[in-house]
Design a protein around this motif. Structure first.
Motif, PDB file in Angstrom:
ATOM      1  N   UNK A 252       0.935  -1.109  -0.056  1.00 11.37           N
ATOM      2  CA  UNK A 252       0.089  -0.130  -0.157  1.00 11.37           C
ATOM      3  C   UNK A 252       0.747   1.249  -0.055  1.00 11.37           C
ATOM      4  N   UNK A 253       1.840   1.024   0.903  1.00 13.54           N
ATOM      5  CA  UNK A 253       2.998   2.299   0.925  1.00 13.54           C
ATOM      6  C   UNK A 253       3.402   2.862  -0.522  1.00 13.54           C
ATOM      7  N   UNK A 254       3.816   1.574  -1.104  1.00 15.13           N
ATOM      8  CA  UNK A 254       4.376   1.827  -2.388  1.00 15.13           C
ATOM      9  C   UNK A 254       3.645   2.250  -3.418  1.00 15.13           C
ATOM     10  N   UNK A 255       2.571   1.952  -3.569  1.00 16.72           N
ATOM     11  CA  UNK A 255       1.509   2.403  -4.216  1.00 16.72           C
ATOM     12  C   UNK A 255       1.212   3.936  -3.912  1.00 16.72           C
TER      13      UNK A 255
ATOM     14  N   UNK B   6      11.331  -0.939  -2.036  1.00 19.95           N
ATOM     15  CA  UNK B   6      12.142  -0.989  -3.279  1.00 19.95           C
ATOM     16  C   UNK B   6      12.503   0.413  -4.126  1.00 19.95           C
ATOM     17  N   UNK B   7      12.221   1.337  -3.388  1.00 14.70           N
ATOM     18  CA  UNK B   7      12.285   2.816  -4.070  1.00 14.70           C
ATOM     19  C   UNK B   7      13.878   3.245  -3.750  1.00 14.70           C
TER      20      UNK B   7
ATOM     21  N   UNK C  55      15.050  17.524  -1.587  1.00 12.39           N
ATOM     22  CA  UNK C  55      14.319  17.421  -2.866  1.00 12.39           C
ATOM     23  C   UNK C  55      14.162  16.260  -3.656  1.00 12.39           C
ATOM     24  N   UNK C  56      15.365  15.311  -3.540  1.00 19.42           N
ATOM     25  CA  UNK C  56      15.469  14.215  -4.314  1.00 19.42           C
ATOM     26  C   UNK C  56      15.148  12.816  -3.428  1.00 19.42           C
ATOM     27  N   UNK C  57      14.546  12.942  -2.300  1.00 16.05           N
ATOM     28  CA  UNK C  57      14.279  11.825  -1.710  1.00 16.05           C
ATOM     29  C   UNK C  57      12.888  11.776  -1.704  1.00 16.05           C
ATOM     30  N   UNK C  58      12.401  10.429  -1.807  1.00 16.87           N
ATOM     31  CA  UNK C  58      10.959  10.086  -1.844  1.00 16.87           C
ATOM     32  C   UNK C  58      10.362   9.656  -0.858  1.00 16.87           C
ATOM     33  N   UNK C  59      11.142   8.824   0.128  1.00 20.61           N
ATOM     34  CA  UNK C  59      10.504   8.001   1.013  1.00 20.61           C
ATOM     35  C   UNK C  59      11.419   8.223   2.232  1.00 20.61           C
ATOM     36  N   UNK C  60      10.912   8.478   3.590  1.00 23.00           N
ATOM     37  CA  UNK C  60      11.795   8.450   4.666  1.00 23.00           C
ATOM     38  C   UNK C  60      11.382   7.320   5.556  1.00 23.00           C
ATOM     39  N   UNK C  61      12.216   6.394   6.036  1.00 22.34           N
ATOM     40  CA  UNK C  61      11.832   5.343   6.869  1.00 22.34           C
ATOM     41  C   UNK C  61      12.615   5.735   8.064  1.00 22.34           C
ATOM     42  N   UNK C  62      11.799   6.181   9.155  1.00 20.98           N
ATOM     43  CA  UNK C  62      12.424   6.574  10.435  1.00 20.98           C
ATOM     44  C   UNK C  62      11.873   6.062  11.825  1.00 20.98           C
TER      45      UNK C  62
END
Lengths: 144, 431
Positions: B122-125, B256-257, B282-289
């Motif tokens: 779901x997150x990927x989508x 997988x991003x 600006x070039x980051x799409x996702x942050x796992x924190x």
């Protein structure tokens, strides 16, 4: 109230500290998060420019109930062609820096987008004075 | 929301010596030492568990449910965090550990790691469909979500509005495994103190489907003792991607991003958020924190060293992925995995609702801070001289709570005494 910061030009690890402090002050004052972010982005860009291009300088942030005015002053090389610098994608950064993600030519346009008033007073060889004004609406929060 | 101020991290006053170690490490400056005991400011606490890790006396602990809580329900479903699998060495397979939970008194299990795979999809989508609005921040770590509410409210709209694997698993148990029943108890087996809090004051939904949270440390020994005698059955359904959520990089790898980043440990999370707030990502799409070091394996309710646990889970990921895929434990098609409500700011650091009053307080704070020694010694019970200045401005402390200020005052008083002692009544003055 006015917060004053000396921005050192010789220590990249301290770059952005003044913006962080201003951000912290604004959150203590309960400033709306969206407005806080505009101040943060605009001031951070200006602060980084001052460190990278002008060897540091001073920053003053004046906070009033209806607006934040940030003035950043340096005695650096100034901006040769301000109109060019204001265009998206224009950059004087060498290719090597761009590969690192810097110098995308978004700095000044980004500052403009995130401020309600932007004035850049610059003279080649003398320095640059950047004035950023972000207007504040009403503080928000669940019990504001 | 009821019980807004409930939080899991609490203090055992009998063990606290008032040593002030914890106050320095609290990322929201939520702890003060008063009368020789630490006290937590409820509205500021984000349940990150940092003080639990730092306390030399073990006086900080997380309130969680005991195993005995199972007795309240006829049907008791364990939803174990994948971190549980890292607490045991490779002698015991995931199947074995899940069978062990059944032997401890649970009637059924659903792996949170399996639900995590749904959350990943779901997150990927979501990230793909909303790529222009990123970078998106994972909302799986409840301490991180609370950190954003308290310290970075401008980033709230960057949170991925998808249920956490725990909440998704609990709902699936109630909606799909046992639909229409009201005698089901769902118990999260947790590495995390903040999960206890969100099971009572949930994020992104009005009511949690989790009925109890049992700390891994509380099931570890019973489970360890029972495992050698428990026969193994094929219960595990999660793949490596789901298991990986137990440690840093796991969630990002599952996504997988390549433009995603992962960060763990509350201080590093804060520095990433500062940068994000300044607009530099600006070039980051996702942050796992993740608030805990190395991710959930570093949670305050775990028993095994986080790095050993992570190593073990990685081995398990490879082994499971080498086996043929098993049938899904339930049909999750059409399951609504999105948040039902947005998460609101918690301006606990705000000085006053009225910006003018707040400005006056801040000016006062600046003046007081200037007059303090700046040693951050902690003797006043506040984490730093600045925090102390803030407490004084807020009326929570008085200047002479600072030992240096007190000494200054005593000296002035002594000087005044000496001056007064020299004074003579006019009638006796011979000069």
């Amino acid at each position: 109230m006015t917060l004053h910061y000396d921005v050192p030009g010789d220590d990249m690890s301290l770059a952005g500290k003044a913006s962080t402090e201003v951000k912290r002050a604004l959150s203590r004052l309960g400033v709306n998060p969206a407005e806080l972010k505009r101040v943060a982005v605009a001031m951070y860009e200006a602060e980084m420019n001052m460190v990278i291009h002008a060897g540091g300088g001073v920053a003053n942030a004046t906070i009033e109930p209806d607006k934040v005015t940030v003035v950043l002053e340096d005695s650096g090389p100034g901006i040769q062609d301000l109109d060019m610098a204001m265009q998206e994608g224009f950059s004087t950064a060498p290719e090597r820096m761009r590969e690192l993600g810097f110098g995308a030519g978004m700095g000044l346009p980004n500052m403009k987008r995130n401020s309600d008033y932007l004035d850049i007073d610059t003279e080649p060889g003398r320095g640059t004075r950047v004035t950023i004004v972000v207007r504040l609406g009403t503080p928000t929060g669940p019990d504001a | 929301m009821n019980g807004e101020s409930f939080h899991s991290v609490t203090l055992d006053p009998a063990k606290c010596t008032g040593c002030t170690t914890c106050i320095r490490f609290c990322p929201t400056e939520a702890i003060r030492v008063r009368k020789g005991r630490a006290s937590i400011m409820d509205e500021r606490c984000i349940d990150c568990g940092e003080c639990i890790r730092r306390c030399p006396q073990g006086a900080k602990r997380a309130v969680s449910d005991p195993l005995a809580a199972l007795e309240r329900f006829p049907v008791r479903v364990a939803i174990p965090a994948p971190t549980l699998y890292g607490q045991f060495d490779e002698r015991y397979t995931v199947d074995h550990i899940l069978c062990g939970l059944l032997a401890l008194g649970f009637t059924d299990v659903l792996e949170v790691a399996w639900a995590a795979e749904l959350v990943s999809a779901a997150t990927s989508a979501w990230v793909r469909e909303h790529s222009g609005q990123g970078p998106w921040i994972s909302s799986a770590c409840p301490a991180v979500v609370k950190l954003i509410q308290v310290r970075f409210p401008s980033l709230l709209d960057k949170l991925v509005p998808i249920l956490s694997p725990m909440e998704a698993a609990a709902r699936l148990v109630k909606e799909r495994m046992y639909p229409g029943r009201d005698d089901i108890g769902v118990f999260f087996i947790s590495p995390c103190a903040a999960k206890v809090t969100v099971s009572r004051c949930p994020q992104g939904t009005t009511a949690s489907a989790v009925d109890g949270v049992i700390g891994i440390k509380d099931v570890y020994l019973p489970l360890r003792n029972i495992l050698p005698g428990v026969p193994e059955r094929p219960l595990g359904r999660a793949r490596g991607k789901g298991l990986g959520w137990a440690h840093i990089d796991g969630e990002s790898d599952a996504l997988g991003d390549p433009r995603g980043i992962s960060v763990s440990g509350i201080d590093d999370v804060i520095s990433v958020f500062e940068a994000l707030e300044n607009g530099t990502m600006r070039n980051v799409t996702f942050i796992e924190a993740l608030a805990c070091p190395a991710g959930c394996v570093g949670g305050p309710l775990t028993v095994e060293n986080p790095y050993i646990a992570r190593g073990r889970i990685r081995v398990r990921e490879r082994r499971i992925d080498a086996l043929p895929e098993r049938e899904a434990p339930l049909d999750a098609s059409g399951f609504n995995i999105l948040w039902q409500e947005s998460v609101q700011p918690r301006p606990a650091l705000r000085l006053d609702k009225d910006i003018l009053k707040a400005m006056i307080m801040m000016e006062e704070m600046e003046v007081i801070a200037e007059s303090l020694p700046g040693l951050d010694c902690g003797s006043c019970g506040a984490p730093s001289c600045r925090a102390f200045a803030e407490d004084v401005a807020r009326g929570l402390a008085v200047k002479t709570d600072c030992i240096f200020k007190l000494r200054e005052d005593v000296r002035k008083l002594a000087e005044q005494l000496i001056d007064m002692e020299r004074m003579q009544p006019p009638g006796l003055d011979k000069d």
